[in-house]
Design an enzyme around this catalytic site. Structure first.
Site, PDB file in Angstrom:
ATOM      1  N   ARG A 104       0.902  -1.175   0.032  1.00 43.33           N
ATOM      2  CA  ARG A 104       0.044  -0.032  -0.119  1.00 43.33           C
ATOM      3  C   ARG A 104       0.793   1.261  -0.028  1.00 43.33           C
ATOM      4  NH1 ARG A 104      -2.336   0.863   5.845  1.00 43.33           N
ATOM      5  NH2 ARG A 104      -0.637  -0.527   6.864  1.00 43.33           N
ATOM      6  N   LYS A 124       1.380   6.649   1.076  1.00 40.60           N
ATOM      7  CA  LYS A 124       1.231   5.422   1.776  1.00 40.60           C
ATOM      8  C   LYS A 124      -0.550   5.519   1.646  1.00 40.60           C
ATOM      9  CE  LYS A 124       2.137   2.783   5.893  1.00 40.60           C
ATOM     10  NZ  LYS A 124       3.082   2.688   7.252  1.00 40.60           N
ATOM     11  N   ASP A 136      -6.253  -4.211   0.734  1.00 45.11           N
ATOM     12  CA  ASP A 136      -6.772  -3.062  -0.201  1.00 45.11           C
ATOM     13  C   ASP A 136      -5.999  -1.734  -0.714  1.00 45.11           C
ATOM     14  OD1 ASP A 136      -6.599  -1.757   2.399  1.00 45.11           O
ATOM     15  OD2 ASP A 136      -8.819  -1.852   2.327  1.00 45.11           O
ATOM     16  N   ARG A 194       5.207  10.398   2.377  1.00 46.36           N
ATOM     17  CA  ARG A 194       6.412  10.323   3.219  1.00 46.36           C
ATOM     18  C   ARG A 194       7.584  10.403   2.070  1.00 46.36           C
ATOM     19  NH1 ARG A 194       6.391   4.142   5.714  1.00 46.36           N
ATOM     20  NH2 ARG A 194       6.101   3.106   3.560  1.00 46.36           N
ATOM     21  N   ARG A 201      14.765  -1.435   1.931  1.00 39.33           N
ATOM     22  CA  ARG A 201      14.576  -2.058   3.110  1.00 39.33           C
ATOM     23  C   ARG A 201      15.819  -3.440   3.012  1.00 39.33           C
ATOM     24  NH1 ARG A 201       9.092  -0.949   4.546  1.00 39.33           N
ATOM     25  NH2 ARG A 201       8.377   0.827   3.287  1.00 39.33           N
ATOM     26  N   ASP A 270      11.557  -6.416   6.918  1.00 40.41           N
ATOM     27  CA  ASP A 270      11.093  -5.816   5.587  1.00 40.41           C
ATOM     28  C   ASP A 270      10.727  -4.142   6.305  1.00 40.41           C
ATOM     29  OD1 ASP A 270       8.931  -7.224   7.052  1.00 40.41           O
ATOM     30  OD2 ASP A 270       7.631  -6.000   6.034  1.00 40.41           O
ATOM     31  N   ASN A 271      10.881  -3.995   7.357  1.00 40.04           N
ATOM     32  CA  ASN A 271      10.766  -2.845   7.961  1.00 40.04           C
ATOM     33  C   ASN A 271      12.026  -2.091   8.479  1.00 40.04           C
ATOM     34  OD1 ASN A 271       7.929  -2.936   7.430  1.00 40.04           O
ATOM     35  ND2 ASN A 271       7.378  -3.652   9.440  1.00 40.04           N
ATOM     36  N   ASP A 280       8.131   3.024   8.493  1.00 37.01           N
ATOM     37  CA  ASP A 280       6.904   2.063   8.942  1.00 37.01           C
ATOM     38  C   ASP A 280       6.428   2.211  10.251  1.00 37.01           C
ATOM     39  OD1 ASP A 280       6.885   1.565   6.272  1.00 37.01           O
ATOM     40  OD2 ASP A 280       6.878  -0.699   6.495  1.00 37.01           O
TER      41      ASP A 280
HETATM   42  P1  AMP Z   1       3.512  -3.696   7.541  1.00 36.10           P
HETATM   43  O1  AMP Z   1       3.810  -4.894   8.825  1.00 36.10           O
HETATM   44  O2  AMP Z   1       2.634  -2.576   7.945  1.00 36.10           O
HETATM   45  O3  AMP Z   1       4.901  -3.244   7.373  1.00 36.10           O
HETATM   46  O4  AMP Z   1       3.142  -4.323   6.309  1.00 36.10           O
HETATM   47  C1  AMP Z   1       3.609  -5.837   5.920  1.00 36.10           C
HETATM   48  C2  AMP Z   1       3.280  -5.815   4.382  1.00 36.10           C
HETATM   49  O5  AMP Z   1       1.758  -5.857   4.382  1.00 36.10           O
HETATM   50  C3  AMP Z   1       3.765  -5.008   3.389  1.00 36.10           C
HETATM   51  O6  AMP Z   1       4.149  -5.600   2.428  1.00 36.10           O
HETATM   52  C4  AMP Z   1       2.549  -4.001   3.286  1.00 36.10           C
HETATM   53  O7  AMP Z   1       2.704  -3.344   2.198  1.00 36.10           O
HETATM   54  C5  AMP Z   1       1.357  -4.889   3.477  1.00 36.10           C
HETATM   55  N1  AMP Z   1       0.410  -4.284   3.787  1.00 36.10           N
HETATM   56  C6  AMP Z   1       0.009  -3.854   5.106  1.00 36.10           C
HETATM   57  N2  AMP Z   1      -1.510  -3.204   4.921  1.00 36.10           N
HETATM   58  C7  AMP Z   1      -1.904  -3.203   3.744  1.00 36.10           C
HETATM   59  C8  AMP Z   1      -2.915  -3.033   3.270  1.00 36.10           C
HETATM   60  N3  AMP Z   1      -4.055  -2.368   3.939  1.00 36.10           N
HETATM   61  N4  AMP Z   1      -3.078  -3.335   1.667  1.00 36.10           N
HETATM   62  C9  AMP Z   1      -2.197  -3.896   1.355  1.00 36.10           C
HETATM   63  N5  AMP Z   1      -1.039  -4.244   1.638  1.00 36.10           N
HETATM   64  C10 AMP Z   1      -0.722  -4.174   2.983  1.00 36.10           C
HETATM   65 MG    MG Z   2       6.218  -2.470   6.237  1.00 42.22          MG
END
Ligand code: AMP
Ligand code: MG
Length: 525
Positions: A104, A124, A136, A194, A201, A270-271, A280
């Protein structure tokens, strides 16, 4: 928006996904996919950061224009912009998760500003991408307020971080099951723009390493040339130097988190930014009582993997994963191990220096200071203490040999304690500590004024307390943006006394202790 010059190195230098349709898929052999942001129904500006706008040479008029709202909601693109999402993988909670990617996040390209600095722009919550899997690609106002305010607050605190330019509501509803308990509900949608010199990453390297050595090498070389331009041209030796630098940057970032009481909450690989930036802002939190075991992330409530006191070790673990990923380029274990060992030494040294600065010492007495800090942390562990208020008030305590009185010092520190009454044992601990602290300070050559200045420059008065962010969100959800803007302003001078803002420097009130959004957050955003 005149004069924004794009120089989109990422897309120019690296291979693109050959499919251009936007549907969820596994992407191999490419670093990014072209994707257009979703059109939002009726975007409107909630807030923008004037300091971040300056990085892009944007004026107040630019930021307050309708065009700005349309562009940074994703509805319109400027000439020269390139819109794409990148592919990466990562270890989530210790397990390899395969492809993740910008699910996203949609990049808008890279700008070189008048000073010659490079800034990548990223929306974002601007809609689905090939990496969205079943989700979504959208973001809700609550999580966007948190990302926007915290990015800018961290910057002003002096903590390495990605920045936030703008916060827009989209005029659309987004359905979220906030607590993952089977109660989905519509919430207002939002988009944050952002900024960072680069959004790369650890997970990018991990994902390419899994595919082929050539793609990995191409990406590492690109990163070194673009994001580490001070390093010599790519070679085995440069790869080692580069990894050593990533270890140092990561270490220093975590030390800064520990200084201000920040818990990231989801330190998956990944963060982790390759530039050592905090990235993130999801279920992060700020310490209320000082507690090494505390995590705001309810998803991590059982294991506390990402708790406050674990952050250095987890960053180290993440660096191990990065080392594994880039190993094929170096083909020797020893230099990587050396860099990883150096991380641990550096962390211990920097952490101690940071803590002694918080205590106002001009130099480090390793053995004595370690002991003194250990004693203080034992007290924090025994008696709930707000560390921000404690250290800030400590700089006002008079430590002069002739006038120092531990009981008076304790009175001055009282607002930092959660319980109204202090038990005898805790009182003994803190009084003895204060005596010891006063003696140690008296040996320090710094004058009283120098000590106070040193302390007030490293111990913030204002941080983004969890309950304050939540109050700002509650208002914003009702269409009242005043508290978002008030916090943005106050937190832009976190080390300054702001006498009319004392109410924003209070420990967590009881009502916020178990309130969702305050000290309990899920990844749902
Ligand atoms: P995060 O833990 O927030 O860093 O997200 C982990 C993964 O989930 C990343 O690949 C994000 O892009 C994906 N992600 C988190 N929320 C959404 C969302 N609402 N729609 C699509 N991908 C998401
Ligand atoms: Mg992330």
């Amino acid at each position: 928006m005149k004069g924004m010059t794009f120089d989109n190195q990422f897309v120019q230098q690296l291979p693109a996904d050959s499919i251009v349709d936007n549907y969820p898929r596994q992407v191999q052999g490419a670093c990014y996919s072209w994707v257009k942001p979703k059109k939002m129904a009726s975007p409107s500006l909630v807030s923008y950061s004037k300091e971040a706008a300056q990085l892009l040479d944007l004026t107040k008029e630019d930021c307050e224009s309708e065009r700005f709202t349309q562009i940074f909601a994703g509805n319109e693109q400027l000439n020269g912009m390139a819109t794409y999402s990148t592919s990466y993988g990562g270890h989530q909670f210790g397990h390899w998760a395969g492809q993740l990617g910008d699910g996203r996040a949609i990049n808008l390209g890279e700008i070189v500003n008048k000073k010659g600095d490079r800034w990548a722009l990223q929306l974002k919550g601007a809609g689905p991408t090939p990496y969205s899997r079943t989700a979504d690609g959208l973001a809700v106002l609550r999580s966007s307020v948190r990302e926007f305010l915290c990015s800018e607050a961290m910057y002003h605190l002096g903590v390495p971080t990605t920045r936030a330019l703008s916060l827009l509501s989209t005029g659309e509803e987004v359905v979220r099951d906030m607590l993952y308990d089977g109660n989905p509900a519509p919430e207002p949608g939002a988009v944050v723009c952002r900024l960072a010199p680069s959004f790369t990453r650890f997970g990018h390297f991990q994902y390419y390493a899994q595919q082929d050595a050539q793609l990995l090498k191409q990406f590492v070389d690109h990163t070194i040339i673009t994001d580490f331009p001070h390093l010599p041209e790519p070679s085995t030796l440069t790869y080692i130097q580069w990894f050593e630098e990533v270890c140092r940057l990561t270490c220093d970032m975590v030390v800064e988190w520990m200084r201000v009481g920040f818990v990231h909450g989801v330190m998956n690989t990944d963060n982790m930014s390759i530039l050592g930036l905090t990235i993130d802002y999801g279920p992060y939190g700020w310490l209320e009582p000082y507690d090494l075991n505390w995590t705001p992330n309810t998803t991590d409530a059982t294991h506390h993997r990402y708790a406050f006191g674990q952050q250095s070790q987890i960053a180290h673990w993440n660096l191990y994963q990065l080392a594994n990923a880039i190993y094929p380029l170096i083909d020797e274990v020893e230099p990587l191990e050396k860099a990883l060992n150096a991380y641990a030494d550096r962390y211990a040294r920097k952490w101690l220096r940071m803590m002694t600065q918080k205590l106002g010492f001009s130099s480090v007495q390793r053995v004595e200071d370690n002991q003194l800090i250990k004693q203080l942390l034992l007290f924090f562990n025994a008696f709930e203490t707000d560390m921000t208020i404690f250290f800030r008030r400590l700089s006002d305590v008079q430590l002069h040999r002739d006038t120092f009185k531990a009981v008076e010092a304790l009175e001055q520190l009282r607002p930092a304690f959660y319980a109204e009454e202090m038990d005898k044992e805790s009182e003994k601990m803190i009084t003895e500590w204060l005596e010891h602290y006063a003696q140690r300070s008296q040996q320090d050559p710094a004058s009283a004024l120098e000590r106070k200045t040193l302390m007030d420059n490293v111990n913030p008065k204002y941080v983004l307390r969890n309950y304050l962010a939540q109050l700002a969100i509650d208002k914003a959800e009702q269409g009242d943006h005043s508290m978002v803007n008030e916090l943005l302003k106050v937190l832009s001078q976190p080390y300054e006394e702001q006498p009319d803002k004392e109410h924003l420097n209070q420990k967590r009130p009881d009502w916020a202790k178990y309130k969702v959004g305050c000290s309990m957050l899920s990844c749902s955003s």
